[in-house]
Design a protein around this motif. Structure first.
Motif, PDB file in Angstrom:
ATOM      1  N   PRO A  56      -1.393 -16.393   9.011  1.00  0.00           N
ATOM      2  CA  PRO A  56      -1.939 -15.614  10.126  1.00  0.00           C
ATOM      3  C   PRO A  56      -2.485 -14.259   9.688  1.00  0.00           C
ATOM      4  O   PRO A  56      -2.277 -13.845   8.555  1.00  0.00           O
ATOM      5  CB  PRO A  56      -0.726 -15.435  11.042  1.00  0.00           C
ATOM      6  CG  PRO A  56       0.472 -15.631  10.168  1.00  0.00           C
ATOM      7  CD  PRO A  56       0.058 -16.567   9.094  1.00  0.00           C
ATOM      8  N   GLU A 111     -11.746 -15.250   2.366  1.00  0.00           N
ATOM      9  CA  GLU A 111     -12.372 -15.567   3.654  1.00  0.00           C
ATOM     10  C   GLU A 111     -13.893 -15.729   3.581  1.00  0.00           C
ATOM     11  O   GLU A 111     -14.629 -14.977   4.202  1.00  0.00           O
ATOM     12  CB  GLU A 111     -12.070 -14.468   4.684  1.00  0.00           C
ATOM     13  CG  GLU A 111     -10.601 -14.125   4.744  1.00  0.00           C
ATOM     14  CD  GLU A 111      -9.953 -14.418   6.076  1.00  0.00           C
ATOM     15  OE1 GLU A 111     -10.597 -15.064   6.918  1.00  0.00           O
ATOM     16  OE2 GLU A 111      -8.800 -14.012   6.250  1.00  0.00           O
ATOM     17  N   TYR A 169       0.853  -1.191   0.000  1.00  0.00           N
ATOM     18  CA  TYR A 169       0.000   0.000   0.000  1.00  0.00           C
ATOM     19  C   TYR A 169       0.887   1.239   0.000  1.00  0.00           C
ATOM     20  O   TYR A 169       1.570   1.506   0.981  1.00  0.00           O
ATOM     21  CB  TYR A 169      -0.919  -0.016   1.213  1.00  0.00           C
ATOM     22  CG  TYR A 169      -1.796  -1.251   1.238  1.00  0.00           C
ATOM     23  CD1 TYR A 169      -3.003  -1.263   0.547  1.00  0.00           C
ATOM     24  CD2 TYR A 169      -1.394  -2.403   1.889  1.00  0.00           C
ATOM     25  CE1 TYR A 169      -3.797  -2.398   0.532  1.00  0.00           C
ATOM     26  CE2 TYR A 169      -2.180  -3.540   1.887  1.00  0.00           C
ATOM     27  CZ  TYR A 169      -3.386  -3.533   1.206  1.00  0.00           C
ATOM     28  OH  TYR A 169      -4.166  -4.651   1.183  1.00  0.00           O
TER      29      TYR A 169
HETATM   30  N1  LIG Z   1      -5.633  -0.248   2.690  1.00  0.00           N
HETATM   31  C1  LIG Z   1      -4.509  -0.496   3.386  1.00  0.00           C
HETATM   32  N2  LIG Z   1      -3.589   0.476   3.570  1.00  0.00           N
HETATM   33  C2  LIG Z   1      -2.454   0.245   4.271  1.00  0.00           C
HETATM   34  N3  LIG Z   1      -2.136  -0.928   4.797  1.00  0.00           N
HETATM   35  C3  LIG Z   1      -3.001  -1.950   4.643  1.00  0.00           C
HETATM   36  C4  LIG Z   1      -4.233  -1.780   3.925  1.00  0.00           C
HETATM   37  N4  LIG Z   1      -4.899  -2.947   3.937  1.00  0.00           N
HETATM   38  C5  LIG Z   1      -4.112  -3.818   4.621  1.00  0.00           C
HETATM   39  N5  LIG Z   1      -2.983  -3.217   5.036  1.00  0.00           N
HETATM   40  C6  LIG Z   1      -1.899  -3.854   5.804  1.00  0.00           C
HETATM   41  O1  LIG Z   1      -1.320  -4.872   5.014  1.00  0.00           O
HETATM   42  C7  LIG Z   1      -0.992  -5.997   5.792  1.00  0.00           C
HETATM   43  C8  LIG Z   1      -1.569  -7.228   5.175  1.00  0.00           C
HETATM   44  O2  LIG Z   1      -2.976  -7.111   5.145  1.00  0.00           O
HETATM   45  P1  LIG Z   1      -3.920  -8.161   4.466  1.00  0.00           P
HETATM   46  O3  LIG Z   1      -5.296  -7.626   4.524  1.00  0.00           O
HETATM   47  O4  LIG Z   1      -3.384  -8.573   3.166  1.00  0.00           O
HETATM   48  O5  LIG Z   1      -3.756  -9.366   5.490  1.00  0.00           O
HETATM   49  P2  LIG Z   1      -4.584 -10.717   5.541  1.00  0.00           P
HETATM   50  O6  LIG Z   1      -3.560 -11.808   5.483  1.00  0.00           O
HETATM   51  O7  LIG Z   1      -5.647 -10.733   4.548  1.00  0.00           O
HETATM   52  O8  LIG Z   1      -5.146 -10.633   7.008  1.00  0.00           O
HETATM   53  P3  LIG Z   1      -6.581 -11.125   7.554  1.00  0.00           P
HETATM   54  O9  LIG Z   1      -6.427 -12.586   7.807  1.00  0.00           O
HETATM   55  O10 LIG Z   1      -6.734 -10.374   8.820  1.00  0.00           O
HETATM   56  O11 LIG Z   1      -7.608 -10.804   6.544  1.00  0.00           O
HETATM   57  C9  LIG Z   1      -1.499  -5.711   7.193  1.00  0.00           C
HETATM   58  O12 LIG Z   1      -0.402  -5.357   7.986  1.00  0.00           O
HETATM   59  C10 LIG Z   1      -2.433  -4.545   7.031  1.00  0.00           C
HETATM   60  O13 LIG Z   1      -2.372  -3.699   8.147  1.00  0.00           O
END
Ligand SMILES: Nc1ncnc2c1ncn2[C@@H]1O[C@H](COP(=O)(O)OP(=O)(O)OP(=O)(O)O)[C@@H](O)[C@H]1O
Ligand SMILES: [Mg+2]
Lengths: 235, 287
Positions: free
Chosen positions: A37, A161, A13
């Protein structure tokens, strides 16, 4: 036959990098799960593949064409359907209108009886047809989101999910339908925290941690891996 | 007395239908692009001048000038969208305001340059004239303008509700990212919605010219009127928009007839503020 091949994918991002070079492969007719995770980058991976996020570098080969950096509507029309985390339905449109939007790029599908096929999969959607999507229950919303992703008869369905925030009984029902879709030969890339259900469905699985693939194997192998058990299943 | 009041109410209600048509354009632009367009009223002003120009130099009656001005305003909308609006969509709110206020100032200065500060009116339209109805007088131009406005508003509502393109516009308004996942080209859809919102002012401007004059400062009044109607109705209800248009039209007409013509914008502004204060989502709006 390879449907989707992701190579050295880096994205994030703005200037915050999340994916640090991901390699992944989905063969035609295969169900592939990505587990890991919270915050490991699973959603970021799918959002990058479908074009909502531009990758920094790497390739997203789909049907032999590199999709990296193309706009999301383009990628959707090429046959990659993404069902986002939480569904992202159109709240002020009815259930039926949401489904019609699913076939926006493939209007011919509406004439070929695909909608009826989806109604046999999730009969509740037909009964709720005229209701606004905002008024559906959590489980119904997820069913609608999956169905909306199916009406375009995609070459690959990416699910983020599908069990999130849904009663256990409905999770079972949804996974039961996913098994049915798998039996029909649908290609699926699935992201889940609910590893039990996901790994049971998947032919193969990847484990994503801190934006990197740390393990890959068959669904059963990954489920049986002691490291993974300790990490995610809390055993 | 009662007859006079009812006459004002009826005149205002007819006028309100045209106002609703103007507000529909604004509602499309605001609802889909989520941008506060301060220049909307000046599109109406521009349309009125273009109507004047088309009817004077092309000897077209004002009823038919929309055939020319609608495509013109649609094209102008596309041009303005791609040249300035698109770049501001990701910007902060202040930037958007600065850009559309700038556009408003530009359009007004342009009108003053081309048509000077003199008000212009049409000498003739085939729908001018009036007829008696019991104790009342019906202005033909207002009656026809109101009817055409209602037809146009309903037609746009049907388009948004039932057509493939209209559905994608509503989807983009609900969730642009999700719409793009369905294969909707968001930039193109935004351009279309902006252009369509602008084109609606062309019809409204043409109809208004059949019974009133235009001057370069009028845009502000129409802008205020349409924001007031939008605030009153809320987003997403077409009948609410028509009803709100009529309420504002009637309030304005009664002010003009029984208090002071110059106070009409004051009343409109008062309604605007009170409704934002009491019901920020409007009387008929969703969510
Ligand atoms: N729009 C955004 N802007 C900035 N950082 C983001 C954004 N969306 C997610 N992140 C960050 O990117 C990282 C990965 O997020 P992501 O949503 O891909 O994780 P995930 O594996 O899908 O987690 P979850 O199992 O909780 O859905 C996290 O640290 C999150 O804080
Ligand atoms: Mg996620």
């Amino acid at each position: 036959m390879t449907a989707l091949r992701v190579q050295g994918l880096r994205s994030g991002y703005g200037k915050v990098p999340i994916l640090a070079g991901v390699d992944l492969l989905v063969a035609g007719g295969e169900v592939v799960a990505v587990v890991g995770p919270n915050g490991s980058g699973k959603s970021t991976l799918l959002k990058t593949i479908c074009g909502l996020i531009r990758p920094y570098s790497g390739q997203i080969l789909f049907d032999g064409r590199d999709m990296a950096g193309r706009p999301s509507y383009h990628i959707a029309r090429a046959g990659i359907s993404y069902v986002p985390e939480g569904g992202r339905l159109f709240p002020n449109m009815t259930v039926r209108e949401n489904l019609l939007m699913g076939a926006f790029a493939t209007p011919a599908n509406l004439k070929s009886g695909l909608l009826e096929e989806i109604y046999t999969l999730f009969p509740i959607l037909q009964r709720r047809g005229r209701q606004y999507a905002a008024t559906l229950s959590g489980g119904e919303k997820q069913m609608l989101a999956i169905s909306r992703g199916l009406v375009s008869s995609p070459k690959i369905l990416m699910l983020d999910e599908p069990s999130l925030g849904i009663a256990p009984k409905l999770v079972e029902e949804i996974y039961d339908r996913l098994h049915a879709l798998k039996a029909k030969g649908l290609t699926v890339l699935l992201v889940e925290q609910n590893t039990n259900f996901a790994l049971e469905l998947a032919d193969r699985a990847y484990v994503l941690e801190n934006g990197r693939i740390v393990l890959e194997g068959s669904g059963q192998d990954v489920a049986a891996n002691p490291e993974i058990k300790r990490h995610f299943l809390g055993l | 007395m009662i007859v006079n009041i009812l006459q004002s109410v009826a005149d205002g209600a007819l006028m309100g239908c045209v106002y609703a048509l103007i507000a529909l354009g604004l509602s499309l632009i605001f609802g889909v692009l989520n941008i506060v367009n301060f220049a909307h009223g000046d599109f109406v002003m521009l349309s009125m001048y273009l109507t004047f120009w088309a009817s004077t130099y092309l000897s077209l009656d004002a009823v038919f000038t929309p055939l020319i001005t609608i495509p013109l305003l649609f094209g102008l909308g596309v041009l303005i969208y791609y040249s300035i609006i698109q770049k501001t969509l990701r910007e902060r709110f202040v930037v958007q305001v600065a850009v559309t206020v700038g556009l408003m100032t530009f359009l007004r200065a342009f009108a003053q340059l081309v048509w000077e500060a003199r008000p212009r009116a049409l000498k003739f339209s085939i729908i001018q004239g009036n007829f008696p109805l019991g104790p009342f007088t019906v202005l033909l131009s207002r009656l026809i303008s109101a009817s055409l406005s209602i037809v146009a508003v309903v037609a746009v509502a049907m388009f948004l509700k039932y057509s493939w393109l209209g559905r994608s516009i509503r989807a983009a308004s609900d969730d642009a990212d999700a719409a793009s996942l369905m294969g909707v080209n968001i930039r193109w859809t935004y351009a279309f919605a902006f252009a369509m919102g602008s084109a609606l002012t062309a019809l409204a401007g043409g109809l208004l010219m059949t019974f009133q004059q235009v001057d370069p400062t009028m845009g502000l009044r129409f802008g205020l009127l349409s924001w007031c109607i939008l605030a009153l109705s809320g987003l997403g209800s077409i009948s609410g928009l028509l009803i709100s248009g009529v309420i504002v039209g009637v309030a304005e007409a009664l002010t003009v007839a029984y208090w002071e013509p110059r106070a009409r914008s004051l009343i409109v502004y008062l309604i605007f503020v009170v409704i934002l204060w009491l019901r920020p989502r409007g009387l008929f709006g969703r969510k």
